[in-house]
Structures are given as C-alpha cells and as structure tokens.
Design a protein around this motif. Structure first.
Motif, PDB file in Angstrom:
ATOM      1  N   VAL A   5       6.038 -54.075 -51.520  1.00  0.00           N
ATOM      2  CA  VAL A   5       7.328 -54.437 -52.108  1.00  0.00           C
ATOM      3  C   VAL A   5       7.329 -55.932 -52.389  1.00  0.00           C
ATOM      4  O   VAL A   5       6.992 -56.741 -51.518  1.00  0.00           O
ATOM      5  CB  VAL A   5       8.496 -54.097 -51.160  1.00  0.00           C
ATOM      6  CG1 VAL A   5       9.829 -54.480 -51.797  1.00  0.00           C
ATOM      7  CG2 VAL A   5       8.491 -52.624 -50.797  1.00  0.00           C
ATOM      8  N   ASP A 150       4.455 -51.450 -55.415  1.00  0.00           N
ATOM      9  CA  ASP A 150       5.136 -50.161 -55.544  1.00  0.00           C
ATOM     10  C   ASP A 150       6.583 -50.326 -55.962  1.00  0.00           C
ATOM     11  O   ASP A 150       7.131 -49.489 -56.689  1.00  0.00           O
ATOM     12  CB  ASP A 150       5.068 -49.412 -54.203  1.00  0.00           C
ATOM     13  CG  ASP A 150       3.655 -48.972 -53.862  1.00  0.00           C
ATOM     14  OD1 ASP A 150       3.044 -48.269 -54.678  1.00  0.00           O
ATOM     15  OD2 ASP A 150       3.166 -49.366 -52.785  1.00  0.00           O
ATOM     16  N   TYR A 151       7.215 -51.424 -55.469  1.00  0.00           N
ATOM     17  CA  TYR A 151       8.615 -51.672 -55.792  1.00  0.00           C
ATOM     18  C   TYR A 151       8.833 -53.162 -56.035  1.00  0.00           C
ATOM     19  O   TYR A 151       8.181 -54.013 -55.412  1.00  0.00           O
ATOM     20  CB  TYR A 151       9.528 -51.233 -54.644  1.00  0.00           C
ATOM     21  CG  TYR A 151       9.536 -49.742 -54.400  1.00  0.00           C
ATOM     22  CD1 TYR A 151      10.245 -48.885 -55.236  1.00  0.00           C
ATOM     23  CD2 TYR A 151       8.826 -49.192 -53.329  1.00  0.00           C
ATOM     24  CE1 TYR A 151      10.244 -47.523 -55.014  1.00  0.00           C
ATOM     25  CE2 TYR A 151       8.835 -47.835 -53.103  1.00  0.00           C
ATOM     26  CZ  TYR A 151       9.535 -47.001 -53.955  1.00  0.00           C
ATOM     27  OH  TYR A 151       9.528 -45.641 -53.749  1.00  0.00           O
ATOM     28  N   SER A 279      19.389 -50.001 -60.901  1.00  0.00           N
ATOM     29  CA  SER A 279      17.950 -49.787 -60.857  1.00  0.00           C
ATOM     30  C   SER A 279      17.436 -49.308 -62.199  1.00  0.00           C
ATOM     31  O   SER A 279      18.184 -48.725 -63.004  1.00  0.00           O
ATOM     32  CB  SER A 279      17.567 -48.780 -59.757  1.00  0.00           C
ATOM     33  OG  SER A 279      18.121 -47.508 -60.032  1.00  0.00           O
ATOM     34  N   ARG A 282      11.134 -48.457 -61.015  1.00  0.00           N
ATOM     35  CA  ARG A 282      10.785 -48.942 -59.683  1.00  0.00           C
ATOM     36  C   ARG A 282      11.337 -50.341 -59.406  1.00  0.00           C
ATOM     37  O   ARG A 282      10.896 -50.999 -58.461  1.00  0.00           O
ATOM     38  CB  ARG A 282       9.264 -48.926 -59.514  1.00  0.00           C
ATOM     39  CG  ARG A 282       8.713 -47.511 -59.397  1.00  0.00           C
ATOM     40  CD  ARG A 282       7.201 -47.488 -59.255  1.00  0.00           C
ATOM     41  NE  ARG A 282       6.756 -46.133 -58.937  1.00  0.00           N
ATOM     42  CZ  ARG A 282       6.534 -45.676 -57.712  1.00  0.00           C
ATOM     43  NH1 ARG A 282       6.709 -46.486 -56.676  1.00  0.00           N
ATOM     44  NH2 ARG A 282       6.125 -44.448 -57.505  1.00  0.00           N
ATOM     45  N   LEU A 314      14.851 -46.603 -48.837  1.00  0.00           N
ATOM     46  CA  LEU A 314      13.426 -46.694 -49.153  1.00  0.00           C
ATOM     47  C   LEU A 314      12.577 -46.161 -48.000  1.00  0.00           C
ATOM     48  O   LEU A 314      11.543 -45.525 -48.221  1.00  0.00           O
ATOM     49  CB  LEU A 314      13.049 -48.143 -49.466  1.00  0.00           C
ATOM     50  CG  LEU A 314      13.465 -48.657 -50.842  1.00  0.00           C
ATOM     51  CD1 LEU A 314      13.216 -50.152 -50.953  1.00  0.00           C
ATOM     52  CD2 LEU A 314      12.716 -47.908 -51.952  1.00  0.00           C
ATOM     53  N   PRO A 321      11.290 -43.240 -55.761  1.00  0.00           N
ATOM     54  CA  PRO A 321      12.174 -44.374 -56.071  1.00  0.00           C
ATOM     55  C   PRO A 321      13.524 -43.957 -56.635  1.00  0.00           C
ATOM     56  O   PRO A 321      14.543 -44.545 -56.272  1.00  0.00           O
ATOM     57  CB  PRO A 321      11.375 -45.187 -57.086  1.00  0.00           C
ATOM     58  CG  PRO A 321      10.333 -44.246 -57.624  1.00  0.00           C
ATOM     59  CD  PRO A 321      10.023 -43.318 -56.508  1.00  0.00           C
TER      60      PRO A 321
END
Length: 369
Positions: A5, A150-151, A279, A282, A314, A321
């Motif tokens: 992250v 990943d995020y 959002s 991701r 999360l 996601p």
C-alpha cells in the motif's frame, strides 16, 4: 505475500492508516511532499469514535501529556473586556471525559511516531504519475523513482495531488464557503491556560489559544474566493490577512506584525470537498482529500475514525478492492455527511457576519456558561 500500500500524505489520516495496516501485515509506504512535519495549526479535538482508535494505537498517554487545559472560550472586545463566553464541554462528543484537545502539530507528530514503527516514510517527495489496471497501481514519484502497489490511498489533504491525478481537477469538487483562515504560533496568550480568547468584528474573528504554553493565533474572515491565489503563496496570504484586518483591532494589533514576520503560516480557504465516490479502481481517498470538513467539522476526529474504518475493510477483504472501498465509504459517510451539513451553523457562531449577529451570539452564549 503481503499486500503493498502506498499512502500519499503523512498527516493525521495517513499516519493512522499506515499504523493499522502495517500492524496487520500490510507492506506500507508513506510519501510526503514536505521535508518535515509542520509546526503550525490550531488545536484540534480527538473525540467520539477517534478515542477508541488512538487508545488502540497506544498513544493516548502521549496525547494526554500534550493536551491543552482549555475549558472555556471568552468573547471579548478590542480592549480585551469579556462580553460573553461558554464552556467548551458544550461541544463534547460521545466519549465524554476520555476526549482530549491537542495542538494539531503534536497530534500529527504522535500519530506519525506510531506509524514509523509500521511503515516506510518517504519525505520531500510526491507522486507525479498514476496508472492502474485490474491488479495494481503503477506510480512515478517526483524524483523519478517508480513503484507498483496493490493499493494507493490519497490522504494528502484539501488540495490532494492523488485526487487531481485520478479523479479530476480540484475545481470540480472543492466548494469555497466564503471564508479564509490562517493560524500561526505567537509569543503569548491573552488569557489564562484554561481559556481561549476570541475577538470579533463583522465577518472577522481573531482567536488566541494558550495551547499548553505554545500559544496559537487564528485569523478567520469572510471573503469571496480570490482568483489565482495559490495555497502555497505565502506573500499573497500575508497581504490578504493584512487587508482583511486593516483598521484598529486594539490589543490584537501586534499579532499582525507576527503574521508579517512568519515563515510557517497555515493559510487556506474554508471549503468543503464533495465527490460522488471516494474510490476509483485500486485508488481511494481519505480524510480531507475525499470529504474535507475544514475548520468547523471535527476534521481530525473524522480523519482518525475514517482511517481506522478503511483499514478494517482492507484487512477484511484484502483481495477485493471494490468490496473494501465500498464498505469503507458506506460506513464513513454516515459520520461525515451530518458534519458537512452543520458547518454553516458553526461558522455563524464563530464568525458572525454582522454587528447584530455578534450581539445575538453573545446573548445566546451567556446561557451556555
């Protein structure tokens, strides 16, 4: 393999999120544009849902040691004579006497200290490019480095860089509420250690908070949005404050000299950020980046609570996601939206627009002593 992250912003929201994700097995990096934490900012509350969060982080003893002893606010005239006042317990949240008020810089530093144990912090850097696909987010940093995560979480404030790169121009989401505010550390308080002093003229307010021996002055004034005024234009900010508070302001006059000499002045519009969603793929927004409450809406409390909620979701569904971000937004909007609706009432209390409004405010607050 743990999920990676990247969090943009090492402030209150970003540090809280970094702590909880790192503690629960995520590989966390925080990128922060500034070279070091800033020292300015008005005292803020840690109340309601944020209290359980900071207690869980183990930082409440440090917050209590740094907390102010303020109990009341006194509304005074230009000579310093009290006209009215109220006890600040009238604004206490659901956590009662477990709540604390602490200088924003101290709160940010304490939360960052906890986050450093769980995450890598990249100072004096920012994100210049973002591209994402179904499996991750590719980032180019300002110094030319590249990374894949990943995020990506934008916790980078009212003027969020992540929001601009992923969601669109700031003008589409930021709503100026007809007011500006500035804060800076000053040489002395005007009252005792348990009292905030506030002086009003129509559409203007100057407050001085003792902040446990590190007095902080705030200047708030009603003003239409100034076209082209950048949020990092220190000279422009100083000029606007000097123009707004021209004319006699009694015992508070020397504060303008301190504004003129300041090299660490917080200044920004009092604004709201409203987006249809927080959002995109991701990438998600947190704190002021997604739902700025600015000055009158318990922004720090909600930043802490929102960070914990996002971390929970999360952690619950790290491979999904859309599910995690949707649940975070559904839960946290329930806290944010009532505060956004109530901001105008709070601004009327603190910065009445007219002389008659000041008289009415003073009369009403006499009953809240």
């Amino acid at each position: 393999m743990s999920k990676t992250v990247l969090i943009s912003g090492a402030g209150i929201a970003g540090s809280t999120l970094a702590y909880w994700l790192g503690r629960n097995g995520f590989d966390v990096t925080v990128v922060e544009r500034a070279e070091m934490p800033r020292s300015s900012g008005n005292p803020v509350d840690v109340k309601g849902p944020a209290v359980d969060v900071v207690e869980g982080m183990g930082v409440m003893p440090r917050l209590r040691a740094a907390a102010s002893q303020v109990e009341r606010m006194s509304f005074v005239d230009a000579t310093g004579r009290e006209r009215s006042g109220l006890r600040l317990s009238a604004f206490q949240g659901g956590a009662g006497d477990r709540e604390v008020e602490v200088a924003r810089a101290d709160l940010a530093a304490i939360l960052l200290g906890a986050a450093r144990e769980q995450a890598e912090i990249r100072w004096a850097d920012s994100i210049s490019e973002i591209a994402q696909d179904a499996d991750g987010v590719d980032v180019v940093f300002g110094n030319g480095d590249r990374g894949r995560y990943d995020y990506l979480i934008g916790a980078d404030g009212l003027h969020s860089n992540v929001r601009g790169l992923v969601f669109g121009p700031e003008a589409e989401f930021l709503r100026h509420l007809g007011m500006y505010a500035a804060t800076l550390p000053v040489g002395r308080a005007f009252g005792n250690e348990r009292e905030v002093i506030m002086f009003n003229r129509p559409g203007q307010a100057i407050s001085v908070h003792p902040s446990k021996g590190k007095a902080v002055a705030a200047f708030m004034f009603r003003h239409d949005a100034v076209p082209g005024l950048g949020h990092r234009d220190l000279d422009g900010h100083k000029r606007l404050i000097a123009e707004a508070f021209s004319g006699p302001i009694g015992i508070f006059g020397d504060l303008l000299d301190q504004v003129d000499a300041a090299d660490d002045l917080y200044f920004d519009s009092v604004s709201q950020v409203r987006l249809p969603r927080w959002s995109e793929g991701r990438v998600a927004l947190l704190g002021d980046a997604g739902s700025c409450l600015s000055l009158f809406g318990d922004g720090s409390t909600l930043a802490i609570a929102g960070a914990h909620t996002l971390a929970e979701e999360l952690i619950r569904t790290p491979d999904h996601p859309h599910t995690a971000f949707a649940a975070y937004e559904r839960r946290h909007r329930k806290l944010v939206e009532p505060k956004q609706r109530g901001m105008r009432v709070a601004s009327t209390l603190m910065v009445p627009a007219t002389s008659a409004g000041i008289v009415v405010r003073n009369a009403v607050t006499r009953f809240l002593r």
